[in-house]
Design a protein around this motif. Structure first.
Motif, PDB file in Angstrom:
ATOM      1  N   SER A   1       0.853  -1.139  -0.003  1.00 44.08           N
ATOM      2  CA  SER A   1       0.182   0.064   0.079  1.00 44.08           C
ATOM      3  C   SER A   1       0.833   1.024   0.050  1.00 44.08           C
ATOM      4  O   SER A   1       1.874   1.359   0.761  1.00 44.08           O
ATOM      5  CB  SER A   1      -0.784   0.111   1.016  1.00 44.08           C
ATOM      6  N   ALA A   2       0.414   2.377  -0.722  1.00 41.53           N
ATOM      7  CA  ALA A   2       1.138   3.614  -0.877  1.00 41.53           C
ATOM      8  C   ALA A   2       0.564   4.289   0.334  1.00 41.53           C
ATOM      9  O   ALA A   2       0.712   5.594   0.591  1.00 41.53           O
ATOM     10  CB  ALA A   2       0.669   4.228  -1.896  1.00 41.53           C
TER      11      ALA A   2
ATOM     12  N   ARG B   1       1.302  10.933  -4.739  1.00 42.64           N
ATOM     13  CA  ARG B   1       1.209  10.151  -6.036  1.00 42.64           C
ATOM     14  C   ARG B   1       2.733   9.540  -6.533  1.00 42.64           C
ATOM     15  O   ARG B   1       2.718   8.615  -7.174  1.00 42.64           O
ATOM     16  CB  ARG B   1       0.856  11.176  -7.420  1.00 42.64           C
TER      17      ARG B   1
ATOM     18  N   CYS C   1       4.295   7.897  -4.211  1.00 42.09           N
ATOM     19  CA  CYS C   1       4.242   6.572  -3.471  1.00 42.09           C
ATOM     20  C   CYS C   1       3.465   5.827  -4.488  1.00 42.09           C
ATOM     21  O   CYS C   1       3.944   4.361  -4.304  1.00 42.09           O
ATOM     22  CB  CYS C   1       3.510   6.983  -2.175  1.00 42.09           C
ATOM     23  N   ALA C   2       2.423   5.996  -5.186  1.00 38.04           N
ATOM     24  CA  ALA C   2       1.826   5.130  -5.982  1.00 38.04           C
ATOM     25  C   ALA C   2       2.943   4.610  -7.186  1.00 38.04           C
ATOM     26  O   ALA C   2       2.735   3.536  -7.586  1.00 38.04           O
ATOM     27  CB  ALA C   2       0.573   5.808  -6.413  1.00 38.04           C
ATOM     28  N   TRP C   3       3.610   5.667  -7.648  1.00 37.70           N
ATOM     29  CA  TRP C   3       4.644   5.341  -8.575  1.00 37.70           C
ATOM     30  C   TRP C   3       5.432   4.257  -8.072  1.00 37.70           C
ATOM     31  O   TRP C   3       5.907   3.238  -8.801  1.00 37.70           O
ATOM     32  CB  TRP C   3       5.196   6.538  -9.266  1.00 37.70           C
TER      33      TRP C   3
ATOM     34  N   GLY D   1      -3.677   4.094  -9.215  1.00 45.36           N
ATOM     35  CA  GLY D   1      -3.329   5.299  -8.754  1.00 45.36           C
ATOM     36  C   GLY D   1      -3.882   6.469  -9.556  1.00 45.36           C
ATOM     37  O   GLY D   1      -4.497   5.941 -10.734  1.00 45.36           O
ATOM     38  N   GLU D   2      -3.576   7.754  -9.412  1.00 47.94           N
ATOM     39  CA  GLU D   2      -4.192   8.725 -10.415  1.00 47.94           C
ATOM     40  C   GLU D   2      -3.489   8.744 -11.760  1.00 47.94           C
ATOM     41  O   GLU D   2      -3.992   8.998 -12.792  1.00 47.94           O
ATOM     42  CB  GLU D   2      -3.860  10.153  -9.705  1.00 47.94           C
TER      43      GLU D   2
ATOM     44  N   THR E   1       0.310   3.170 -12.330  1.00 48.72           N
ATOM     45  CA  THR E   1       0.484   3.470 -10.651  1.00 48.72           C
ATOM     46  C   THR E   1      -0.424   2.687  -9.909  1.00 48.72           C
ATOM     47  O   THR E   1      -1.501   2.458 -10.450  1.00 48.72           O
ATOM     48  CB  THR E   1       0.716   4.913 -10.434  1.00 48.72           C
ATOM     49  N   TYR E   2      -0.001   2.528  -8.528  1.00 54.96           N
ATOM     50  CA  TYR E   2      -1.059   1.765  -7.858  1.00 54.96           C
ATOM     51  C   TYR E   2      -1.095   2.415  -6.541  1.00 54.96           C
ATOM     52  O   TYR E   2      -0.151   2.773  -5.858  1.00 54.96           O
ATOM     53  CB  TYR E   2      -0.680   0.326  -7.704  1.00 54.96           C
ATOM     54  N   ARG E   3      -2.350   2.737  -5.605  1.00 58.83           N
ATOM     55  CA  ARG E   3      -2.459   2.885  -4.495  1.00 58.83           C
ATOM     56  C   ARG E   3      -2.076   1.687  -3.759  1.00 58.83           C
ATOM     57  O   ARG E   3      -1.815   1.953  -2.605  1.00 58.83           O
ATOM     58  CB  ARG E   3      -3.802   3.617  -4.392  1.00 58.83           C
ATOM     59  N   SER E   4      -3.068   0.475  -4.035  1.00 60.22           N
ATOM     60  CA  SER E   4      -2.392  -0.887  -3.190  1.00 60.22           C
ATOM     61  C   SER E   4      -2.833  -1.941  -4.291  1.00 60.22           C
ATOM     62  O   SER E   4      -3.311  -1.954  -5.114  1.00 60.22           O
ATOM     63  CB  SER E   4      -3.573  -1.031  -2.104  1.00 60.22           C
TER      64      SER E   4
END
Length: 220
Positions: free
Chosen positions: A8-9, A14, A16-18, A46-47, A51-54
């Motif tokens: 998880s980010a 953003r 962190c999502a990268w 992610g945005e 990319t991913y938030r989790s």
């Protein structure tokens, strides 16, 4: 043998999502070298594209638990931001093993001990003179119900079985909610600093072109 690892980010920026996407690819490559198989069971994007938030990663194979442990904790992706000019280059992600499925309890009447008994209280003499009440114990779970609403033992026994089944279903549902709650708490457990692993883009190879491609599509 399989283990689920939630990456998880958290509530980070953003970048962190990268960083999570980069660390995920690094983890997957490391798993292949260890003879393990990974599967992205759940993904929250992610945005920015790619990319991913989790991500919930299922890791399967001999030694999966030890491998997941080596990736558990705060992870750091050390590289300049692809989106903006900032001095900071450490981007943190958290990774924690988590339960996914709660086993459902199989109800079988053979697992229930039924005892006839008498109960006191209101209800008239018919209730107290005969042992028509039922005390039913589900041995695997230890759940006990006592039913004396009817004047016939068989009717009370049937009610007791239905109550036990309902109690077990309620318990399983509560356990499922607890697992979901524990997974969501991981998103708030990100600790910046003191990482268990620090990964960086390779000087040459697949990581560097991928980072430059993201840089071209970024910008505020």
């Amino acid at each position: 043998m399989s283990v689920h690892l939630l990456m998880s980010a958290g509530r980070g920026p953003r970048e962190c999502a990268w960083a999570l996407a980069e660390l995920l690819r690094r983890l997957e490559g490391d798993a292949v070298r260890h003879g393990l198989v990974t599967r992205r069971a759940e993904v929250v994007p992610g945005e920015r594209p790619g990319t991913y938030r989790s991500v919930l990663v299922e890791i399967s194979g001999a030694g999966a638990e030890a491998f997941a442990a080596s990736w558990t904790g705060t992870l750091c992706w050390q590289a300049p931001s692809p989106y903006r000019a900032v001095g900071r280059k450490n981007w943190y992600v958290t990774a924690r093993p988590c339960d996914v499925d709660v086993p459902r309890t199989t109800f079988a009447e053979a697992d229930v001990d039924v005892v006839a008994c008498r109960t006191g209280g209101p209800g008239g003499q018919h209730r107290n003179k005969a042992s028509t009440a039922v005390r039913a114990t589900h041995r695997p779970s230890g759940i006990v119900v006592v039913v004396d609403t009817e004047r016939e033992f068989g009717l009370n026994r049937g009610i007791a079985m239905r109550l036990l089944r309902q109690r077990l279903e309620q318990r399983d549902e509560a356990a499922g909610r607890a697992v979901d709650t524990a997974r969501w708490r991981i998103h708030d457990e990100l600790v910046r600093g003191d990482p268990v692993r620090t990964e960086r883009p390779e000087p040459s190879g697949r990581d560097q072109p991928r980072r430059k491609a993201v840089r071209r599509t970024g910008g505020d």
